[in-house]
Design an enzyme around this catalytic site. Sequence first.
Site, PDB file in Angstrom:
ATOM      1  N   GLY A  18     -13.914   6.159  -1.221  1.00  0.00           N
ATOM      2  CA  GLY A  18     -12.597   5.786  -1.718  1.00  0.00           C
ATOM      3  C   GLY A  18     -11.564   6.720  -1.119  1.00  0.00           C
ATOM      4  N   ARG A  21      -8.149  11.280  -4.423  1.00  0.00           N
ATOM      5  CA  ARG A  21      -7.825  11.174  -5.846  1.00  0.00           C
ATOM      6  C   ARG A  21      -8.098   9.781  -6.421  1.00  0.00           C
ATOM      7  NH1 ARG A  21      -8.529  15.965  -6.672  1.00  0.00           N
ATOM      8  NH2 ARG A  21      -6.856  17.461  -6.539  1.00  0.00           N
ATOM      9  N   SER A  22      -9.102   9.107  -5.853  1.00  0.00           N
ATOM     10  CA  SER A  22      -9.470   7.780  -6.360  1.00  0.00           C
ATOM     11  C   SER A  22     -10.462   7.856  -7.512  1.00  0.00           C
ATOM     12  CB  SER A  22     -10.055   6.926  -5.232  1.00  0.00           C
ATOM     13  OG  SER A  22     -11.243   7.524  -4.726  1.00  0.00           O
ATOM     14  N   SER A  25     -15.306  11.840  -7.058  1.00  0.00           N
ATOM     15  CA  SER A  25     -16.111  12.983  -7.496  1.00  0.00           C
ATOM     16  C   SER A  25     -16.429  12.919  -8.982  1.00  0.00           C
ATOM     17  CB  SER A  25     -15.398  14.295  -7.161  1.00  0.00           C
ATOM     18  OG  SER A  25     -15.306  14.453  -5.765  1.00  0.00           O
ATOM     19  N   ALA A  43     -22.572  21.352  -1.958  1.00  0.00           N
ATOM     20  CA  ALA A  43     -21.162  21.454  -1.563  1.00  0.00           C
ATOM     21  C   ALA A  43     -21.060  21.697  -0.072  1.00  0.00           C
ATOM     22  CB  ALA A  43     -20.496  22.587  -2.337  1.00  0.00           C
ATOM     23  N   THR A  44     -20.219  20.892   0.598  1.00  0.00           N
ATOM     24  CA  THR A  44     -20.023  21.042   2.043  1.00  0.00           C
ATOM     25  C   THR A  44     -18.738  21.792   2.382  1.00  0.00           C
ATOM     26  OG1 THR A  44     -18.887  18.919   2.201  1.00  0.00           O
ATOM     27  CG2 THR A  44     -21.286  18.906   2.521  1.00  0.00           C
ATOM     28  N   HIS A  59     -13.752  22.589  -9.384  1.00  0.00           N
ATOM     29  CA  HIS A  59     -14.965  21.764  -9.331  1.00  0.00           C
ATOM     30  C   HIS A  59     -16.111  22.452 -10.072  1.00  0.00           C
ATOM     31  CE1 HIS A  59     -14.659  18.099  -6.847  1.00  0.00           C
ATOM     32  NE2 HIS A  59     -13.600  18.697  -6.315  1.00  0.00           N
ATOM     33  N   ARG A  63     -18.401  21.521 -13.849  1.00  0.00           N
ATOM     34  CA  ARG A  63     -19.862  21.438 -13.985  1.00  0.00           C
ATOM     35  C   ARG A  63     -20.431  22.513 -14.905  1.00  0.00           C
ATOM     36  NH1 ARG A  63     -19.116  21.340  -8.486  1.00  0.00           N
ATOM     37  NH2 ARG A  63     -20.249  23.284  -8.217  1.00  0.00           N
ATOM     38  N   GLU A  72     -24.603  25.574  -1.348  1.00  0.00           N
ATOM     39  CA  GLU A  72     -23.479  25.497  -0.418  1.00  0.00           C
ATOM     40  C   GLU A  72     -24.028  25.397   0.991  1.00  0.00           C
ATOM     41  OE1 GLU A  72     -20.688  28.659  -1.032  1.00  0.00           O
ATOM     42  OE2 GLU A  72     -20.374  28.116  -3.130  1.00  0.00           O
TER      43      GLU A  72
END
Length: 193
Positions: A18, A21-22, A25, A43-44, A59, A63, A72
Amino acid sequence: MSTERPKPKEQRLVYISGGCRSGKSSYAQQLAESLPGRRAYLATCPRIDVEMDHRILLHQRQRDGRGWDTIEEPLALDQALLKAAAFNVILIDCLTLWVNNLLYAARQRQQDLTEADIAFRCRHFLAACRQFQGTIIVVSNEVGMGLVPEDSLSRRYRDLIGRCNQLVAQAADEAIFMVSGLPLNLKPQPDRG
């Protein structure tokens, strides 16, 4: 002593894309948290500046206390997946930054990163996904729905992520497109019978 063997984990690849801000996540995290077993957030995103550190922290806070481990890995997603066999669910956020990182690393070596190179990396990534016994949820941005970028590097990036998205979506068991926080199921199609 029980001789009953543990049930094998379900193997599934879910692709969620998407715009910015769609709700990609958040939707991916909710889906992952609805599944049983150990969860890892792969995480990339590299830590490159204060603003990005702030985003990463936000983020992580989303969690906190929800049973997540964090891995990571900005470049070698296939290797990270092969080392993550202890998990039942892996959420990869996101392919967009992975491709960015690969492009940046190639440019640092004064090399080009072509669509053929991305296809090669995606095939290795997808092979690792097929070896993983559990659910992998992959998040990516759709970057090609707006204006044609002004410069050649931005156009190359758009094309690279477009190729990556196509390959991963085709291989996925499920593909979801997020629009304004709402999921649109692209694959498999809902049963209308």
